[in-house]
Design a protein around this motif. Structure first.
Motif, mmCIF file in Angstrom:
data_model
loop_
_atom_site.group_PDB
_atom_site.id
_atom_site.type_symbol
_atom_site.label_atom_id
_atom_site.label_comp_id
_atom_site.label_asym_id
_atom_site.label_seq_id
_atom_site.Cartn_x
_atom_site.Cartn_y
_atom_site.Cartn_z
ATOM 1 N N MET A 1 -35.090 -5.478 44.008
ATOM 2 C CA MET A 1 -35.329 -4.863 45.412
ATOM 3 C C MET A 1 -36.799 -5.595 45.756
ATOM 4 O O MET A 1 -37.730 -5.729 45.150
ATOM 5 C CB MET A 1 -35.411 -3.394 45.441
ATOM 6 N N ALA A 2 -36.600 -6.205 46.909
ATOM 7 C CA ALA A 2 -37.958 -6.688 47.531
ATOM 8 C C ALA A 2 -38.564 -5.696 48.403
ATOM 9 O O ALA A 2 -37.829 -4.692 48.926
ATOM 10 C CB ALA A 2 -37.638 -7.991 48.452
ATOM 11 N N ILE A 3 -40.075 -5.884 48.628
ATOM 12 C CA ILE A 3 -40.614 -4.718 49.533
ATOM 13 C C ILE A 3 -41.292 -5.690 50.433
ATOM 14 O O ILE A 3 -41.901 -6.754 50.154
ATOM 15 C CB ILE A 3 -41.813 -4.147 48.714
ATOM 16 N N SER A 49 -32.704 -5.396 49.488
ATOM 17 C CA SER A 49 -32.265 -6.784 49.087
ATOM 18 C C SER A 49 -33.088 -7.630 50.035
ATOM 19 O O SER A 49 -33.367 -7.502 51.115
ATOM 20 C CB SER A 49 -30.964 -7.090 48.945
ATOM 21 N N LEU A 50 -33.525 -8.945 49.453
ATOM 22 C CA LEU A 50 -34.150 -9.995 50.267
ATOM 23 C C LEU A 50 -33.327 -10.357 51.429
ATOM 24 O O LEU A 50 -33.847 -10.362 52.737
ATOM 25 C CB LEU A 50 -34.459 -11.112 49.296
ATOM 26 N N ASP A 51 -32.014 -10.636 51.145
ATOM 27 C CA ASP A 51 -31.204 -10.820 52.358
ATOM 28 C C ASP A 51 -31.061 -9.891 53.606
ATOM 29 O O ASP A 51 -31.395 -10.175 54.619
ATOM 30 C CB ASP A 51 -29.881 -11.205 51.797
ATOM 31 N N ASP A 79 -42.969 -8.886 49.014
ATOM 32 C CA ASP A 79 -43.169 -8.720 47.341
ATOM 33 C C ASP A 79 -41.806 -8.674 46.730
ATOM 34 O O ASP A 79 -41.234 -7.738 46.905
ATOM 35 C CB ASP A 79 -44.216 -7.332 47.157
ATOM 36 N N ASP A 80 -41.471 -9.769 46.293
ATOM 37 C CA ASP A 80 -40.238 -9.857 45.596
ATOM 38 C C ASP A 80 -40.208 -10.091 43.965
ATOM 39 O O ASP A 80 -40.255 -10.959 43.402
ATOM 40 C CB ASP A 80 -39.440 -11.108 46.291
ATOM 41 N N PRO A 85 -37.574 -3.555 37.854
ATOM 42 C CA PRO A 85 -37.520 -2.865 39.226
ATOM 43 C C PRO A 85 -38.649 -2.549 39.509
ATOM 44 O O PRO A 85 -39.562 -2.144 38.939
ATOM 45 C CB PRO A 85 -36.563 -1.668 38.541
ATOM 46 N N SER A 86 -38.838 -2.558 41.102
ATOM 47 C CA SER A 86 -40.248 -2.285 41.663
ATOM 48 C C SER A 86 -39.596 -1.370 43.165
ATOM 49 O O SER A 86 -38.674 -1.619 43.583
ATOM 50 C CB SER A 86 -40.880 -3.466 42.008
#
Length: 107
Positions: A1-3, A49-51, A79-80, A85-86
């Motif tokens: 997961m991206a932030i 998700s980044l997309d 932040d990817d 996991p983050s």
């Protein structure tokens, strides 16, 4: 997961106040699926998700134009992390654990 940390600034409005725009952006966010978000005093944190984040950022960037802004400036930090996991909460907890252990400097 991206932030992603997103700051959207409408320019060319009739007022210096931005809270009405921020409220509108939060309403738009509440209708977005597949993300989590948190309003902070200076930006909004969005996780997914980044997309999906890029799709949501596009929607958010367009929103102030629909409410009268003549120009919009959008700043994005992403932040990817892909090694484990983050989340925004996990990042805060990691720092708090180090504070409680007095681990202030990386080894």
């Amino acid at each position: 997961m991206a932030i992603a940390e997103i700051t959207i600034i409408p320019i060319g409005t009739a007022t210096t106040s931005l809270s009405a725009y921020v409220a509108q952006l939060q309403e738009v966010l509440s209708k977005q699926e597949g993300i989590q978000y948190e309003l902070t005093s200076m930006s909004t944190i969005v996780e997914g998700s980044l997309d999906r984040l890029f799709e949501v950022i596009r929607v958010l960037h367009e929103t102030p134009f629909q409410y009268g802004a003549a120009r919009v400036s959008t700043s994005i930090k992403i932040d990817d992390r892909r090694d484990k996991p983050s989340s925004s909460l996990q990042k805060i907890q990691s720092v708090q654990e180090k504070i409680s252990k007095s681990e202030h400097y990386p080894s």
